[in-house]
Design a protein around this motif. Structure first.
Motif: not given
Length: 192
Positions: A84-90, A139-141, A143-147, A161-162
């Motif tokens: 979901a984060l892949f599609w979110f950021r792109w 910010i989001i991506w 921190n999500q990578k850490k979380a 990070a979460a």
């Protein structure tokens, strides 16, 4: 038909083919107006994906995660959230790029960025969208990578990070409401 619908990419391809058929039925010439329309269509498509995922995270995933049993959380954290984060950021990036192209093609890019009369509403929407996209990528991506454990982090760093990612996502959710207003209002009698 089931073979097409059972596969996301085949269904996506079929949708594109159907859209091209409609394009060729409706548009007899591919002039500047068509190019502008085409980029608006791409902007809306990518924006729907971006904001749709943003609202999914805020209405569904974030509130539901505390209710999920611990043994099931890895399925979300290792499979669903990264996809979901892949599609979110792109989709955020695609929305910004197509929006900027659209503003240049239609001749209001400079006026919107300068907040000139008649383009202030779309300018506010553009600034909100740019801020939100930067928030996604910076910010989001990270921190999500850490979380999610995509990059190494201890438990305390993951928890922090979460929270930062959630607050960034909630900020974008909040800003998406006036941003969407500005995008719709500019063309529908709300230009300022």
């Amino acid at each position: 038909m089931a073979k097409i619908l059972e596969n996301l990419y085949k269904a996506l391809g079929a949708g594109v083919v159907l859209a091209l058929i409609v394009f060729f039925l409706v548009h007899r010439s591919f002039d500047a107006a068509f190019v502008s329309f085409f980029f608006r269509w791409l902007h809306v498509l990518s924006g729907i994906l971006w904001i749709g995922l943003l609202w999914y995270f805020n209405f569904v995933q974030i509130p539901t995660m505390p209710k999920i049993p611990a043994e099931l959380k890895p399925a979300v954290g290792k499979f669903i959230a990264p996809e979901a984060l892949f599609w979110f950021r792109w989709s955020a990036l695609a929305t910004v790029i197509t929006g900027l192209i659209l503003s240049i093609l239609n001749g209001y890019g400079h006026q919107a960025f300068a907040m000139q009369e008649g383009s202030r509403t779309i300018g506010i929407g553009m600034y909100l969208g740019l801020f939100m996209a930067a928030n996604v990528w910076f910010i989001i991506w990270p921190n999500q990578k850490k979380a999610l454990g995509i990059v190494p982090a201890d438990d305390a760093a993951k928890a922090k990070a979460a929270r930062v990612a959630m607050l960034g996502s909630r900020t974008n959710f909040m800003l998406s409401i006036p941003m969407l207003y500005c995008m719709v209002a500019q063309q529908n009698g709300g230009a300022w």
